[in-house]
Design a protein around this motif. Structure first.
Motif, PDB file in Angstrom:
ATOM      1  N   VAL A  60       0.337  -1.319  -0.051  1.00 55.69           N
ATOM      2  CA  VAL A  60       0.259  -0.110  -0.096  1.00 55.69           C
ATOM      3  C   VAL A  60       0.681   1.094  -0.074  1.00 55.69           C
ATOM      4  CG1 VAL A  60      -1.657  -1.025   1.099  1.00 55.69           C
ATOM      5  CG2 VAL A  60      -0.149   0.082   2.797  1.00 55.69           C
ATOM      6  N   LEU A  61       0.387   2.440   0.073  1.00 56.14           N
ATOM      7  CA  LEU A  61       0.650   3.538   0.093  1.00 56.14           C
ATOM      8  C   LEU A  61       1.729   3.630   0.813  1.00 56.14           C
ATOM      9  CD1 LEU A  61       1.157   6.685  -1.702  1.00 56.14           C
ATOM     10  CD2 LEU A  61      -0.319   7.471   0.078  1.00 56.14           C
ATOM     11  N   PHE A  62       3.228   4.209   0.818  1.00 53.95           N
ATOM     12  CA  PHE A  62       4.521   4.675   1.604  1.00 53.95           C
ATOM     13  C   PHE A  62       4.583   3.137   2.792  1.00 53.95           C
ATOM     14  CE2 PHE A  62       1.196   8.018   2.804  1.00 53.95           C
ATOM     15  CZ  PHE A  62       1.684   8.857   2.060  1.00 53.95           C
ATOM     16  N   ALA A  63       4.164   2.051   1.825  1.00 54.91           N
ATOM     17  CA  ALA A  63       4.631   0.652   1.943  1.00 54.91           C
ATOM     18  C   ALA A  63       5.272  -0.127   0.861  1.00 54.91           C
ATOM     19  CB  ALA A  63       4.175  -0.242   2.501  1.00 54.91           C
ATOM     20  N   GLU A  64       6.503  -1.507   1.736  1.00 56.89           N
ATOM     21  CA  GLU A  64       6.469  -1.921   0.346  1.00 56.89           C
ATOM     22  C   GLU A  64       7.205  -3.631   1.195  1.00 56.89           C
ATOM     23  OE1 GLU A  64      10.929  -0.504  -1.394  1.00 56.89           O
ATOM     24  OE2 GLU A  64      11.070   0.756   0.144  1.00 56.89           O
ATOM     25  N   ILE A  65       6.918  -4.647   0.185  1.00 50.77           N
ATOM     26  CA  ILE A  65       6.215  -5.682   0.312  1.00 50.77           C
ATOM     27  C   ILE A  65       7.523  -6.752  -0.420  1.00 50.77           C
ATOM     28  CG2 ILE A  65       4.044  -6.345  -0.426  1.00 50.77           C
ATOM     29  CD1 ILE A  65       3.610  -8.218   2.466  1.00 50.77           C
ATOM     30  N   GLU A  66       7.886  -7.721  -0.032  1.00 48.21           N
ATOM     31  CA  GLU A  66       8.967  -8.752  -0.390  1.00 48.21           C
ATOM     32  C   GLU A  66       7.836  -9.926   0.625  1.00 48.21           C
ATOM     33  OE1 GLU A  66      12.459  -6.394  -1.442  1.00 48.21           O
ATOM     34  OE2 GLU A  66      12.508  -7.673  -0.019  1.00 48.21           O
ATOM     35  N   VAL A  67       8.779 -11.256  -0.343  1.00 49.26           N
ATOM     36  CA  VAL A  67       8.446 -11.777   0.120  1.00 49.26           C
ATOM     37  C   VAL A  67      10.329 -12.570   0.229  1.00 49.26           C
ATOM     38  CG1 VAL A  67       8.525 -14.930   0.111  1.00 49.26           C
ATOM     39  CG2 VAL A  67       5.948 -13.213  -0.752  1.00 49.26           C
ATOM     40  N   VAL A  68      11.101 -12.999   1.290  1.00 45.83           N
ATOM     41  CA  VAL A  68      12.349 -14.017   0.871  1.00 45.83           C
ATOM     42  C   VAL A  68      12.731 -14.971   1.884  1.00 45.83           C
ATOM     43  CG1 VAL A  68      13.148 -11.715   1.727  1.00 45.83           C
ATOM     44  CG2 VAL A  68      12.602 -13.093   3.808  1.00 45.83           C
ATOM     45  N   ASN A  69      13.382 -16.015   1.364  1.00 41.01           N
ATOM     46  CA  ASN A  69      13.934 -17.147   2.019  1.00 41.01           C
ATOM     47  C   ASN A  69      14.992 -17.088   3.161  1.00 41.01           C
ATOM     48  OD1 ASN A  69      16.449 -16.224   0.970  1.00 41.01           O
ATOM     49  ND2 ASN A  69      16.305 -17.540  -0.828  1.00 41.01           N
ATOM     50  N   GLU A  70      15.425 -17.843   4.229  1.00 36.43           N
ATOM     51  CA  GLU A  70      15.935 -17.899   5.096  1.00 36.43           C
ATOM     52  C   GLU A  70      16.786 -16.483   5.108  1.00 36.43           C
ATOM     53  OE1 GLU A  70      15.049 -18.793   8.606  1.00 36.43           O
ATOM     54  OE2 GLU A  70      13.778 -19.611   7.235  1.00 36.43           O
TER      55      GLU A  70
END
Length: 521
Positions: free
Chosen positions: A342-352
């Motif tokens: 959403v606005l002002f936010a970043e999101i990721e999926v990461v491994n160990e």
């Protein structure tokens, strides 16, 4: 700018406009501002100083709104907790937060009175009249604000003592994996999330927001209470939720925005007179806390309208901020939590290793942005575990599909490892929820000397269910062909109810601890 100053500004801009509506009571923005200032002076008189922690234990009522801003205005840190908290839960939070004051609704005094009597140092404040150890807000005359008695405590909400980086509030997490942790916010955190939600959901000064979910939780408080305060929108509240209240209040007050857990929508849909209520004023039905299955989503779209439904994902530590998905934009992806931060936010999926995962590969979801917490209060070890390199590690396992949409798989701490293979409880639970005899279910892994963990299903049966001699076999037969063999529960335990915390979340750690000690086979 700070949260308290927002109310002061709107008290001048919209002096006679309804800010708060509860039952037949209506409070204007100017009166809300006056009450907050008045109560802030009294808090100072009671010894509440800058930076002190003040526990606020109230349902959704006018006094909550008055006191929430009053605590902030006197420079203290407000700590809202669930009105259904037990005395032991309140005792723990008071001790952990090193609270100076405990403010409760008069109806809740019996549930914490023993705690107050034991703790002679804490300032005890209640709504209504003073009683015993308790100072009553009903005895705080508004005229006293002009008297010599309180003159020394008058506060300028727009003075430079509160910047956007000043600590303002603590919310204690639900504690589904143990003791709750205090999530510490600054004014910047709250204002960032408020601006985000206002823009994403099209909220303006003309909006009318319905508050039926507890304001002690980050989503209703930060995503709707603070934005409505900021914008000069009207808020309607009730002490608790019921389908009848939701429908009648939307119709009566021409509500434009409502947030609820999916179960609130699903229960309301079953109201026998659902179709007779006028819900046309609603611009956005927002849900969060759990993604919907495709089947449930389709039922909700029929009832509430695809064009008006929005799913939000986030967690308390992140503000909450994360992702959103509007049904109208991606009807084929309903059940996911969206394809963007959403606005002002970043999101990721990461491994160990902290590297972004490939499409289809499960990993931990992480979020970053200015709306996230400053830290866990008085818990540097937990802070360093969750907040790393500027990212909040959510503890949620997710998977991006080929189109870039994110799907929740499970909680990281709930993942079971059996025979060296990761198994996600949520996948099993979603299938078992389709069983006609099962009302609710929780799947956990119990220690096993050879396999690592044994997959165990705890089920609550529907009231009209006929008894069966072998639920183990019944469930294995039901899941056969739906799930791989290694994912099938090896044992099934029938319970009268699942253990939950005060906000209704299932306590899986309690199931593991209790039944491991009992030696469930």
């Amino acid at each position: 700018m700070n949260v308290s100053a927002l109310l002061a500004a709107n008290g001048r801009k919209f002096p006679n406009k309804p800010a708060l509506i509860a039952g037949e009571d209506e409070v204007s923005f100017s009166l809300w501002d006056d009450m907050a200032n008045h109560w802030a002076c009294h808090l100072r008189e009671q010894g509440v100083a800058f930076g002190d922690r003040v526990i606020l234990m109230m349902p959704n009522c006018l006094e909550f709104a008055f006191m929430y801003i009053a605590v902030i205005r006197c420079g203290a840190i407000v700590v809202p907790i669930n009105a259904r908290s037990t005395q032991e839960e309140v005792r723990y939070i008071c001790e952990h937060a090193q609270a100076t004051a405990l403010v409760v609704h008069e109806a809740l005094v019996p549930s914490v009175n023993e705690l107050v009597e034991e703790n002679g140092k804490i300032v005890a404040i209640k709504t209504g009249k003073s009683q015993g150890e308790w100072v009553g807000t009903a005895d705080w005359s508004l005229e006293e604000i002009l008297s010599d008695k309180l003159a020394a405590h008058v506060i300028d909400p727009e003075a430079n003592w509160a910047t956007e980086d000043t600590e303002v509030s603590i919310l204690y997490t639900s504690g589904t994996t143990g003791r709750p942790k205090g999530v510490l916010y600054t004014h910047r955190s709250l204002l960032t999330v408020a601006k985000m939600m206002s823009i994403e959901m099209g909220m303006t000064h003309l909006s009318r927001v319905l508050q039926l979910m507890p304001l002690s939780h980050s989503a209703p408080l930060h995503l709707f209470f603070i934005p409505a305060l900021m914008l000069g929108a009207t808020q309607v509240s009730a002490l608790t939720f019921s389908p009848e209240l939701l429908l009648s209040l939307v119709q009566k007050h021409k509500i434009t925005h409502f947030f609820g857990a999916p179960v609130a929508y699903l229960l309301t849909m079953k109201h026998p007179a659902f179709s007779q209520f006028d819900l046309s004023s609603v611009e956005c039905w927002i849900y969060g806390g759990a993604p919907l299955s495709k089947e449930m989503a389709e039922h909700m779209e029929q009832a509430y309208g695809r064009d008006k439904l929005a799913c939000v994902y986030g967690l308390t530590e992140a503000g909450p901020t994360g992702t959103c998905l509007f049904h109208r934009e991606h009807p084929d992806k309903v059940g996911s939590i969206g394809n963007r931060g959403v606005l002002f936010a970043e999101i990721e999926v990461v491994n160990e290793s902290g590297e972004k995962t490939a499409a289809g590969e499960a990993g931990e979801i992480r979020v970053r942005g200015e709306g996230m917490m400053k830290s866990y209060y008085n818990n540097p070890e937990a802070t360093s575990e969750t907040l790393r390199d500027g990212w909040i590690y959510t503890g949620d396992i997710g998977r991006m599909d080929e189109d870039g949409f994110l799907w929740i798989v499970d909680r990281k701490k709930d993942v079971m490892i059996t025979g060296g293979i990761n198994v996600y409880p949520k996948e099993i639970e979603l299938q078992l929820e389709r069983h006609p005899a099962i009302q609710e279910v929780a799947v956990v892994g119990l220690p096993h000397p050879e396999w690592g963990e044994t997959i165990t299903a705890y089920v609550v049966l529907r009231p009209d269910t006929e008894g069966k001699n072998d639920w183990n076999q019944e469930i294995r037969d039901f899941l056969g062909g739906r799930l791989a063999d290694y994912k099938l529960p090896r044992q099934v335990v029938v319970l009268p109810a699942l253990p939950r915390n005060s906000s209704g979340k299932i306590l899986k750690h309690s199931l593991r601890d209790t039944h491991s000690l009992q030696g469930v086979e």
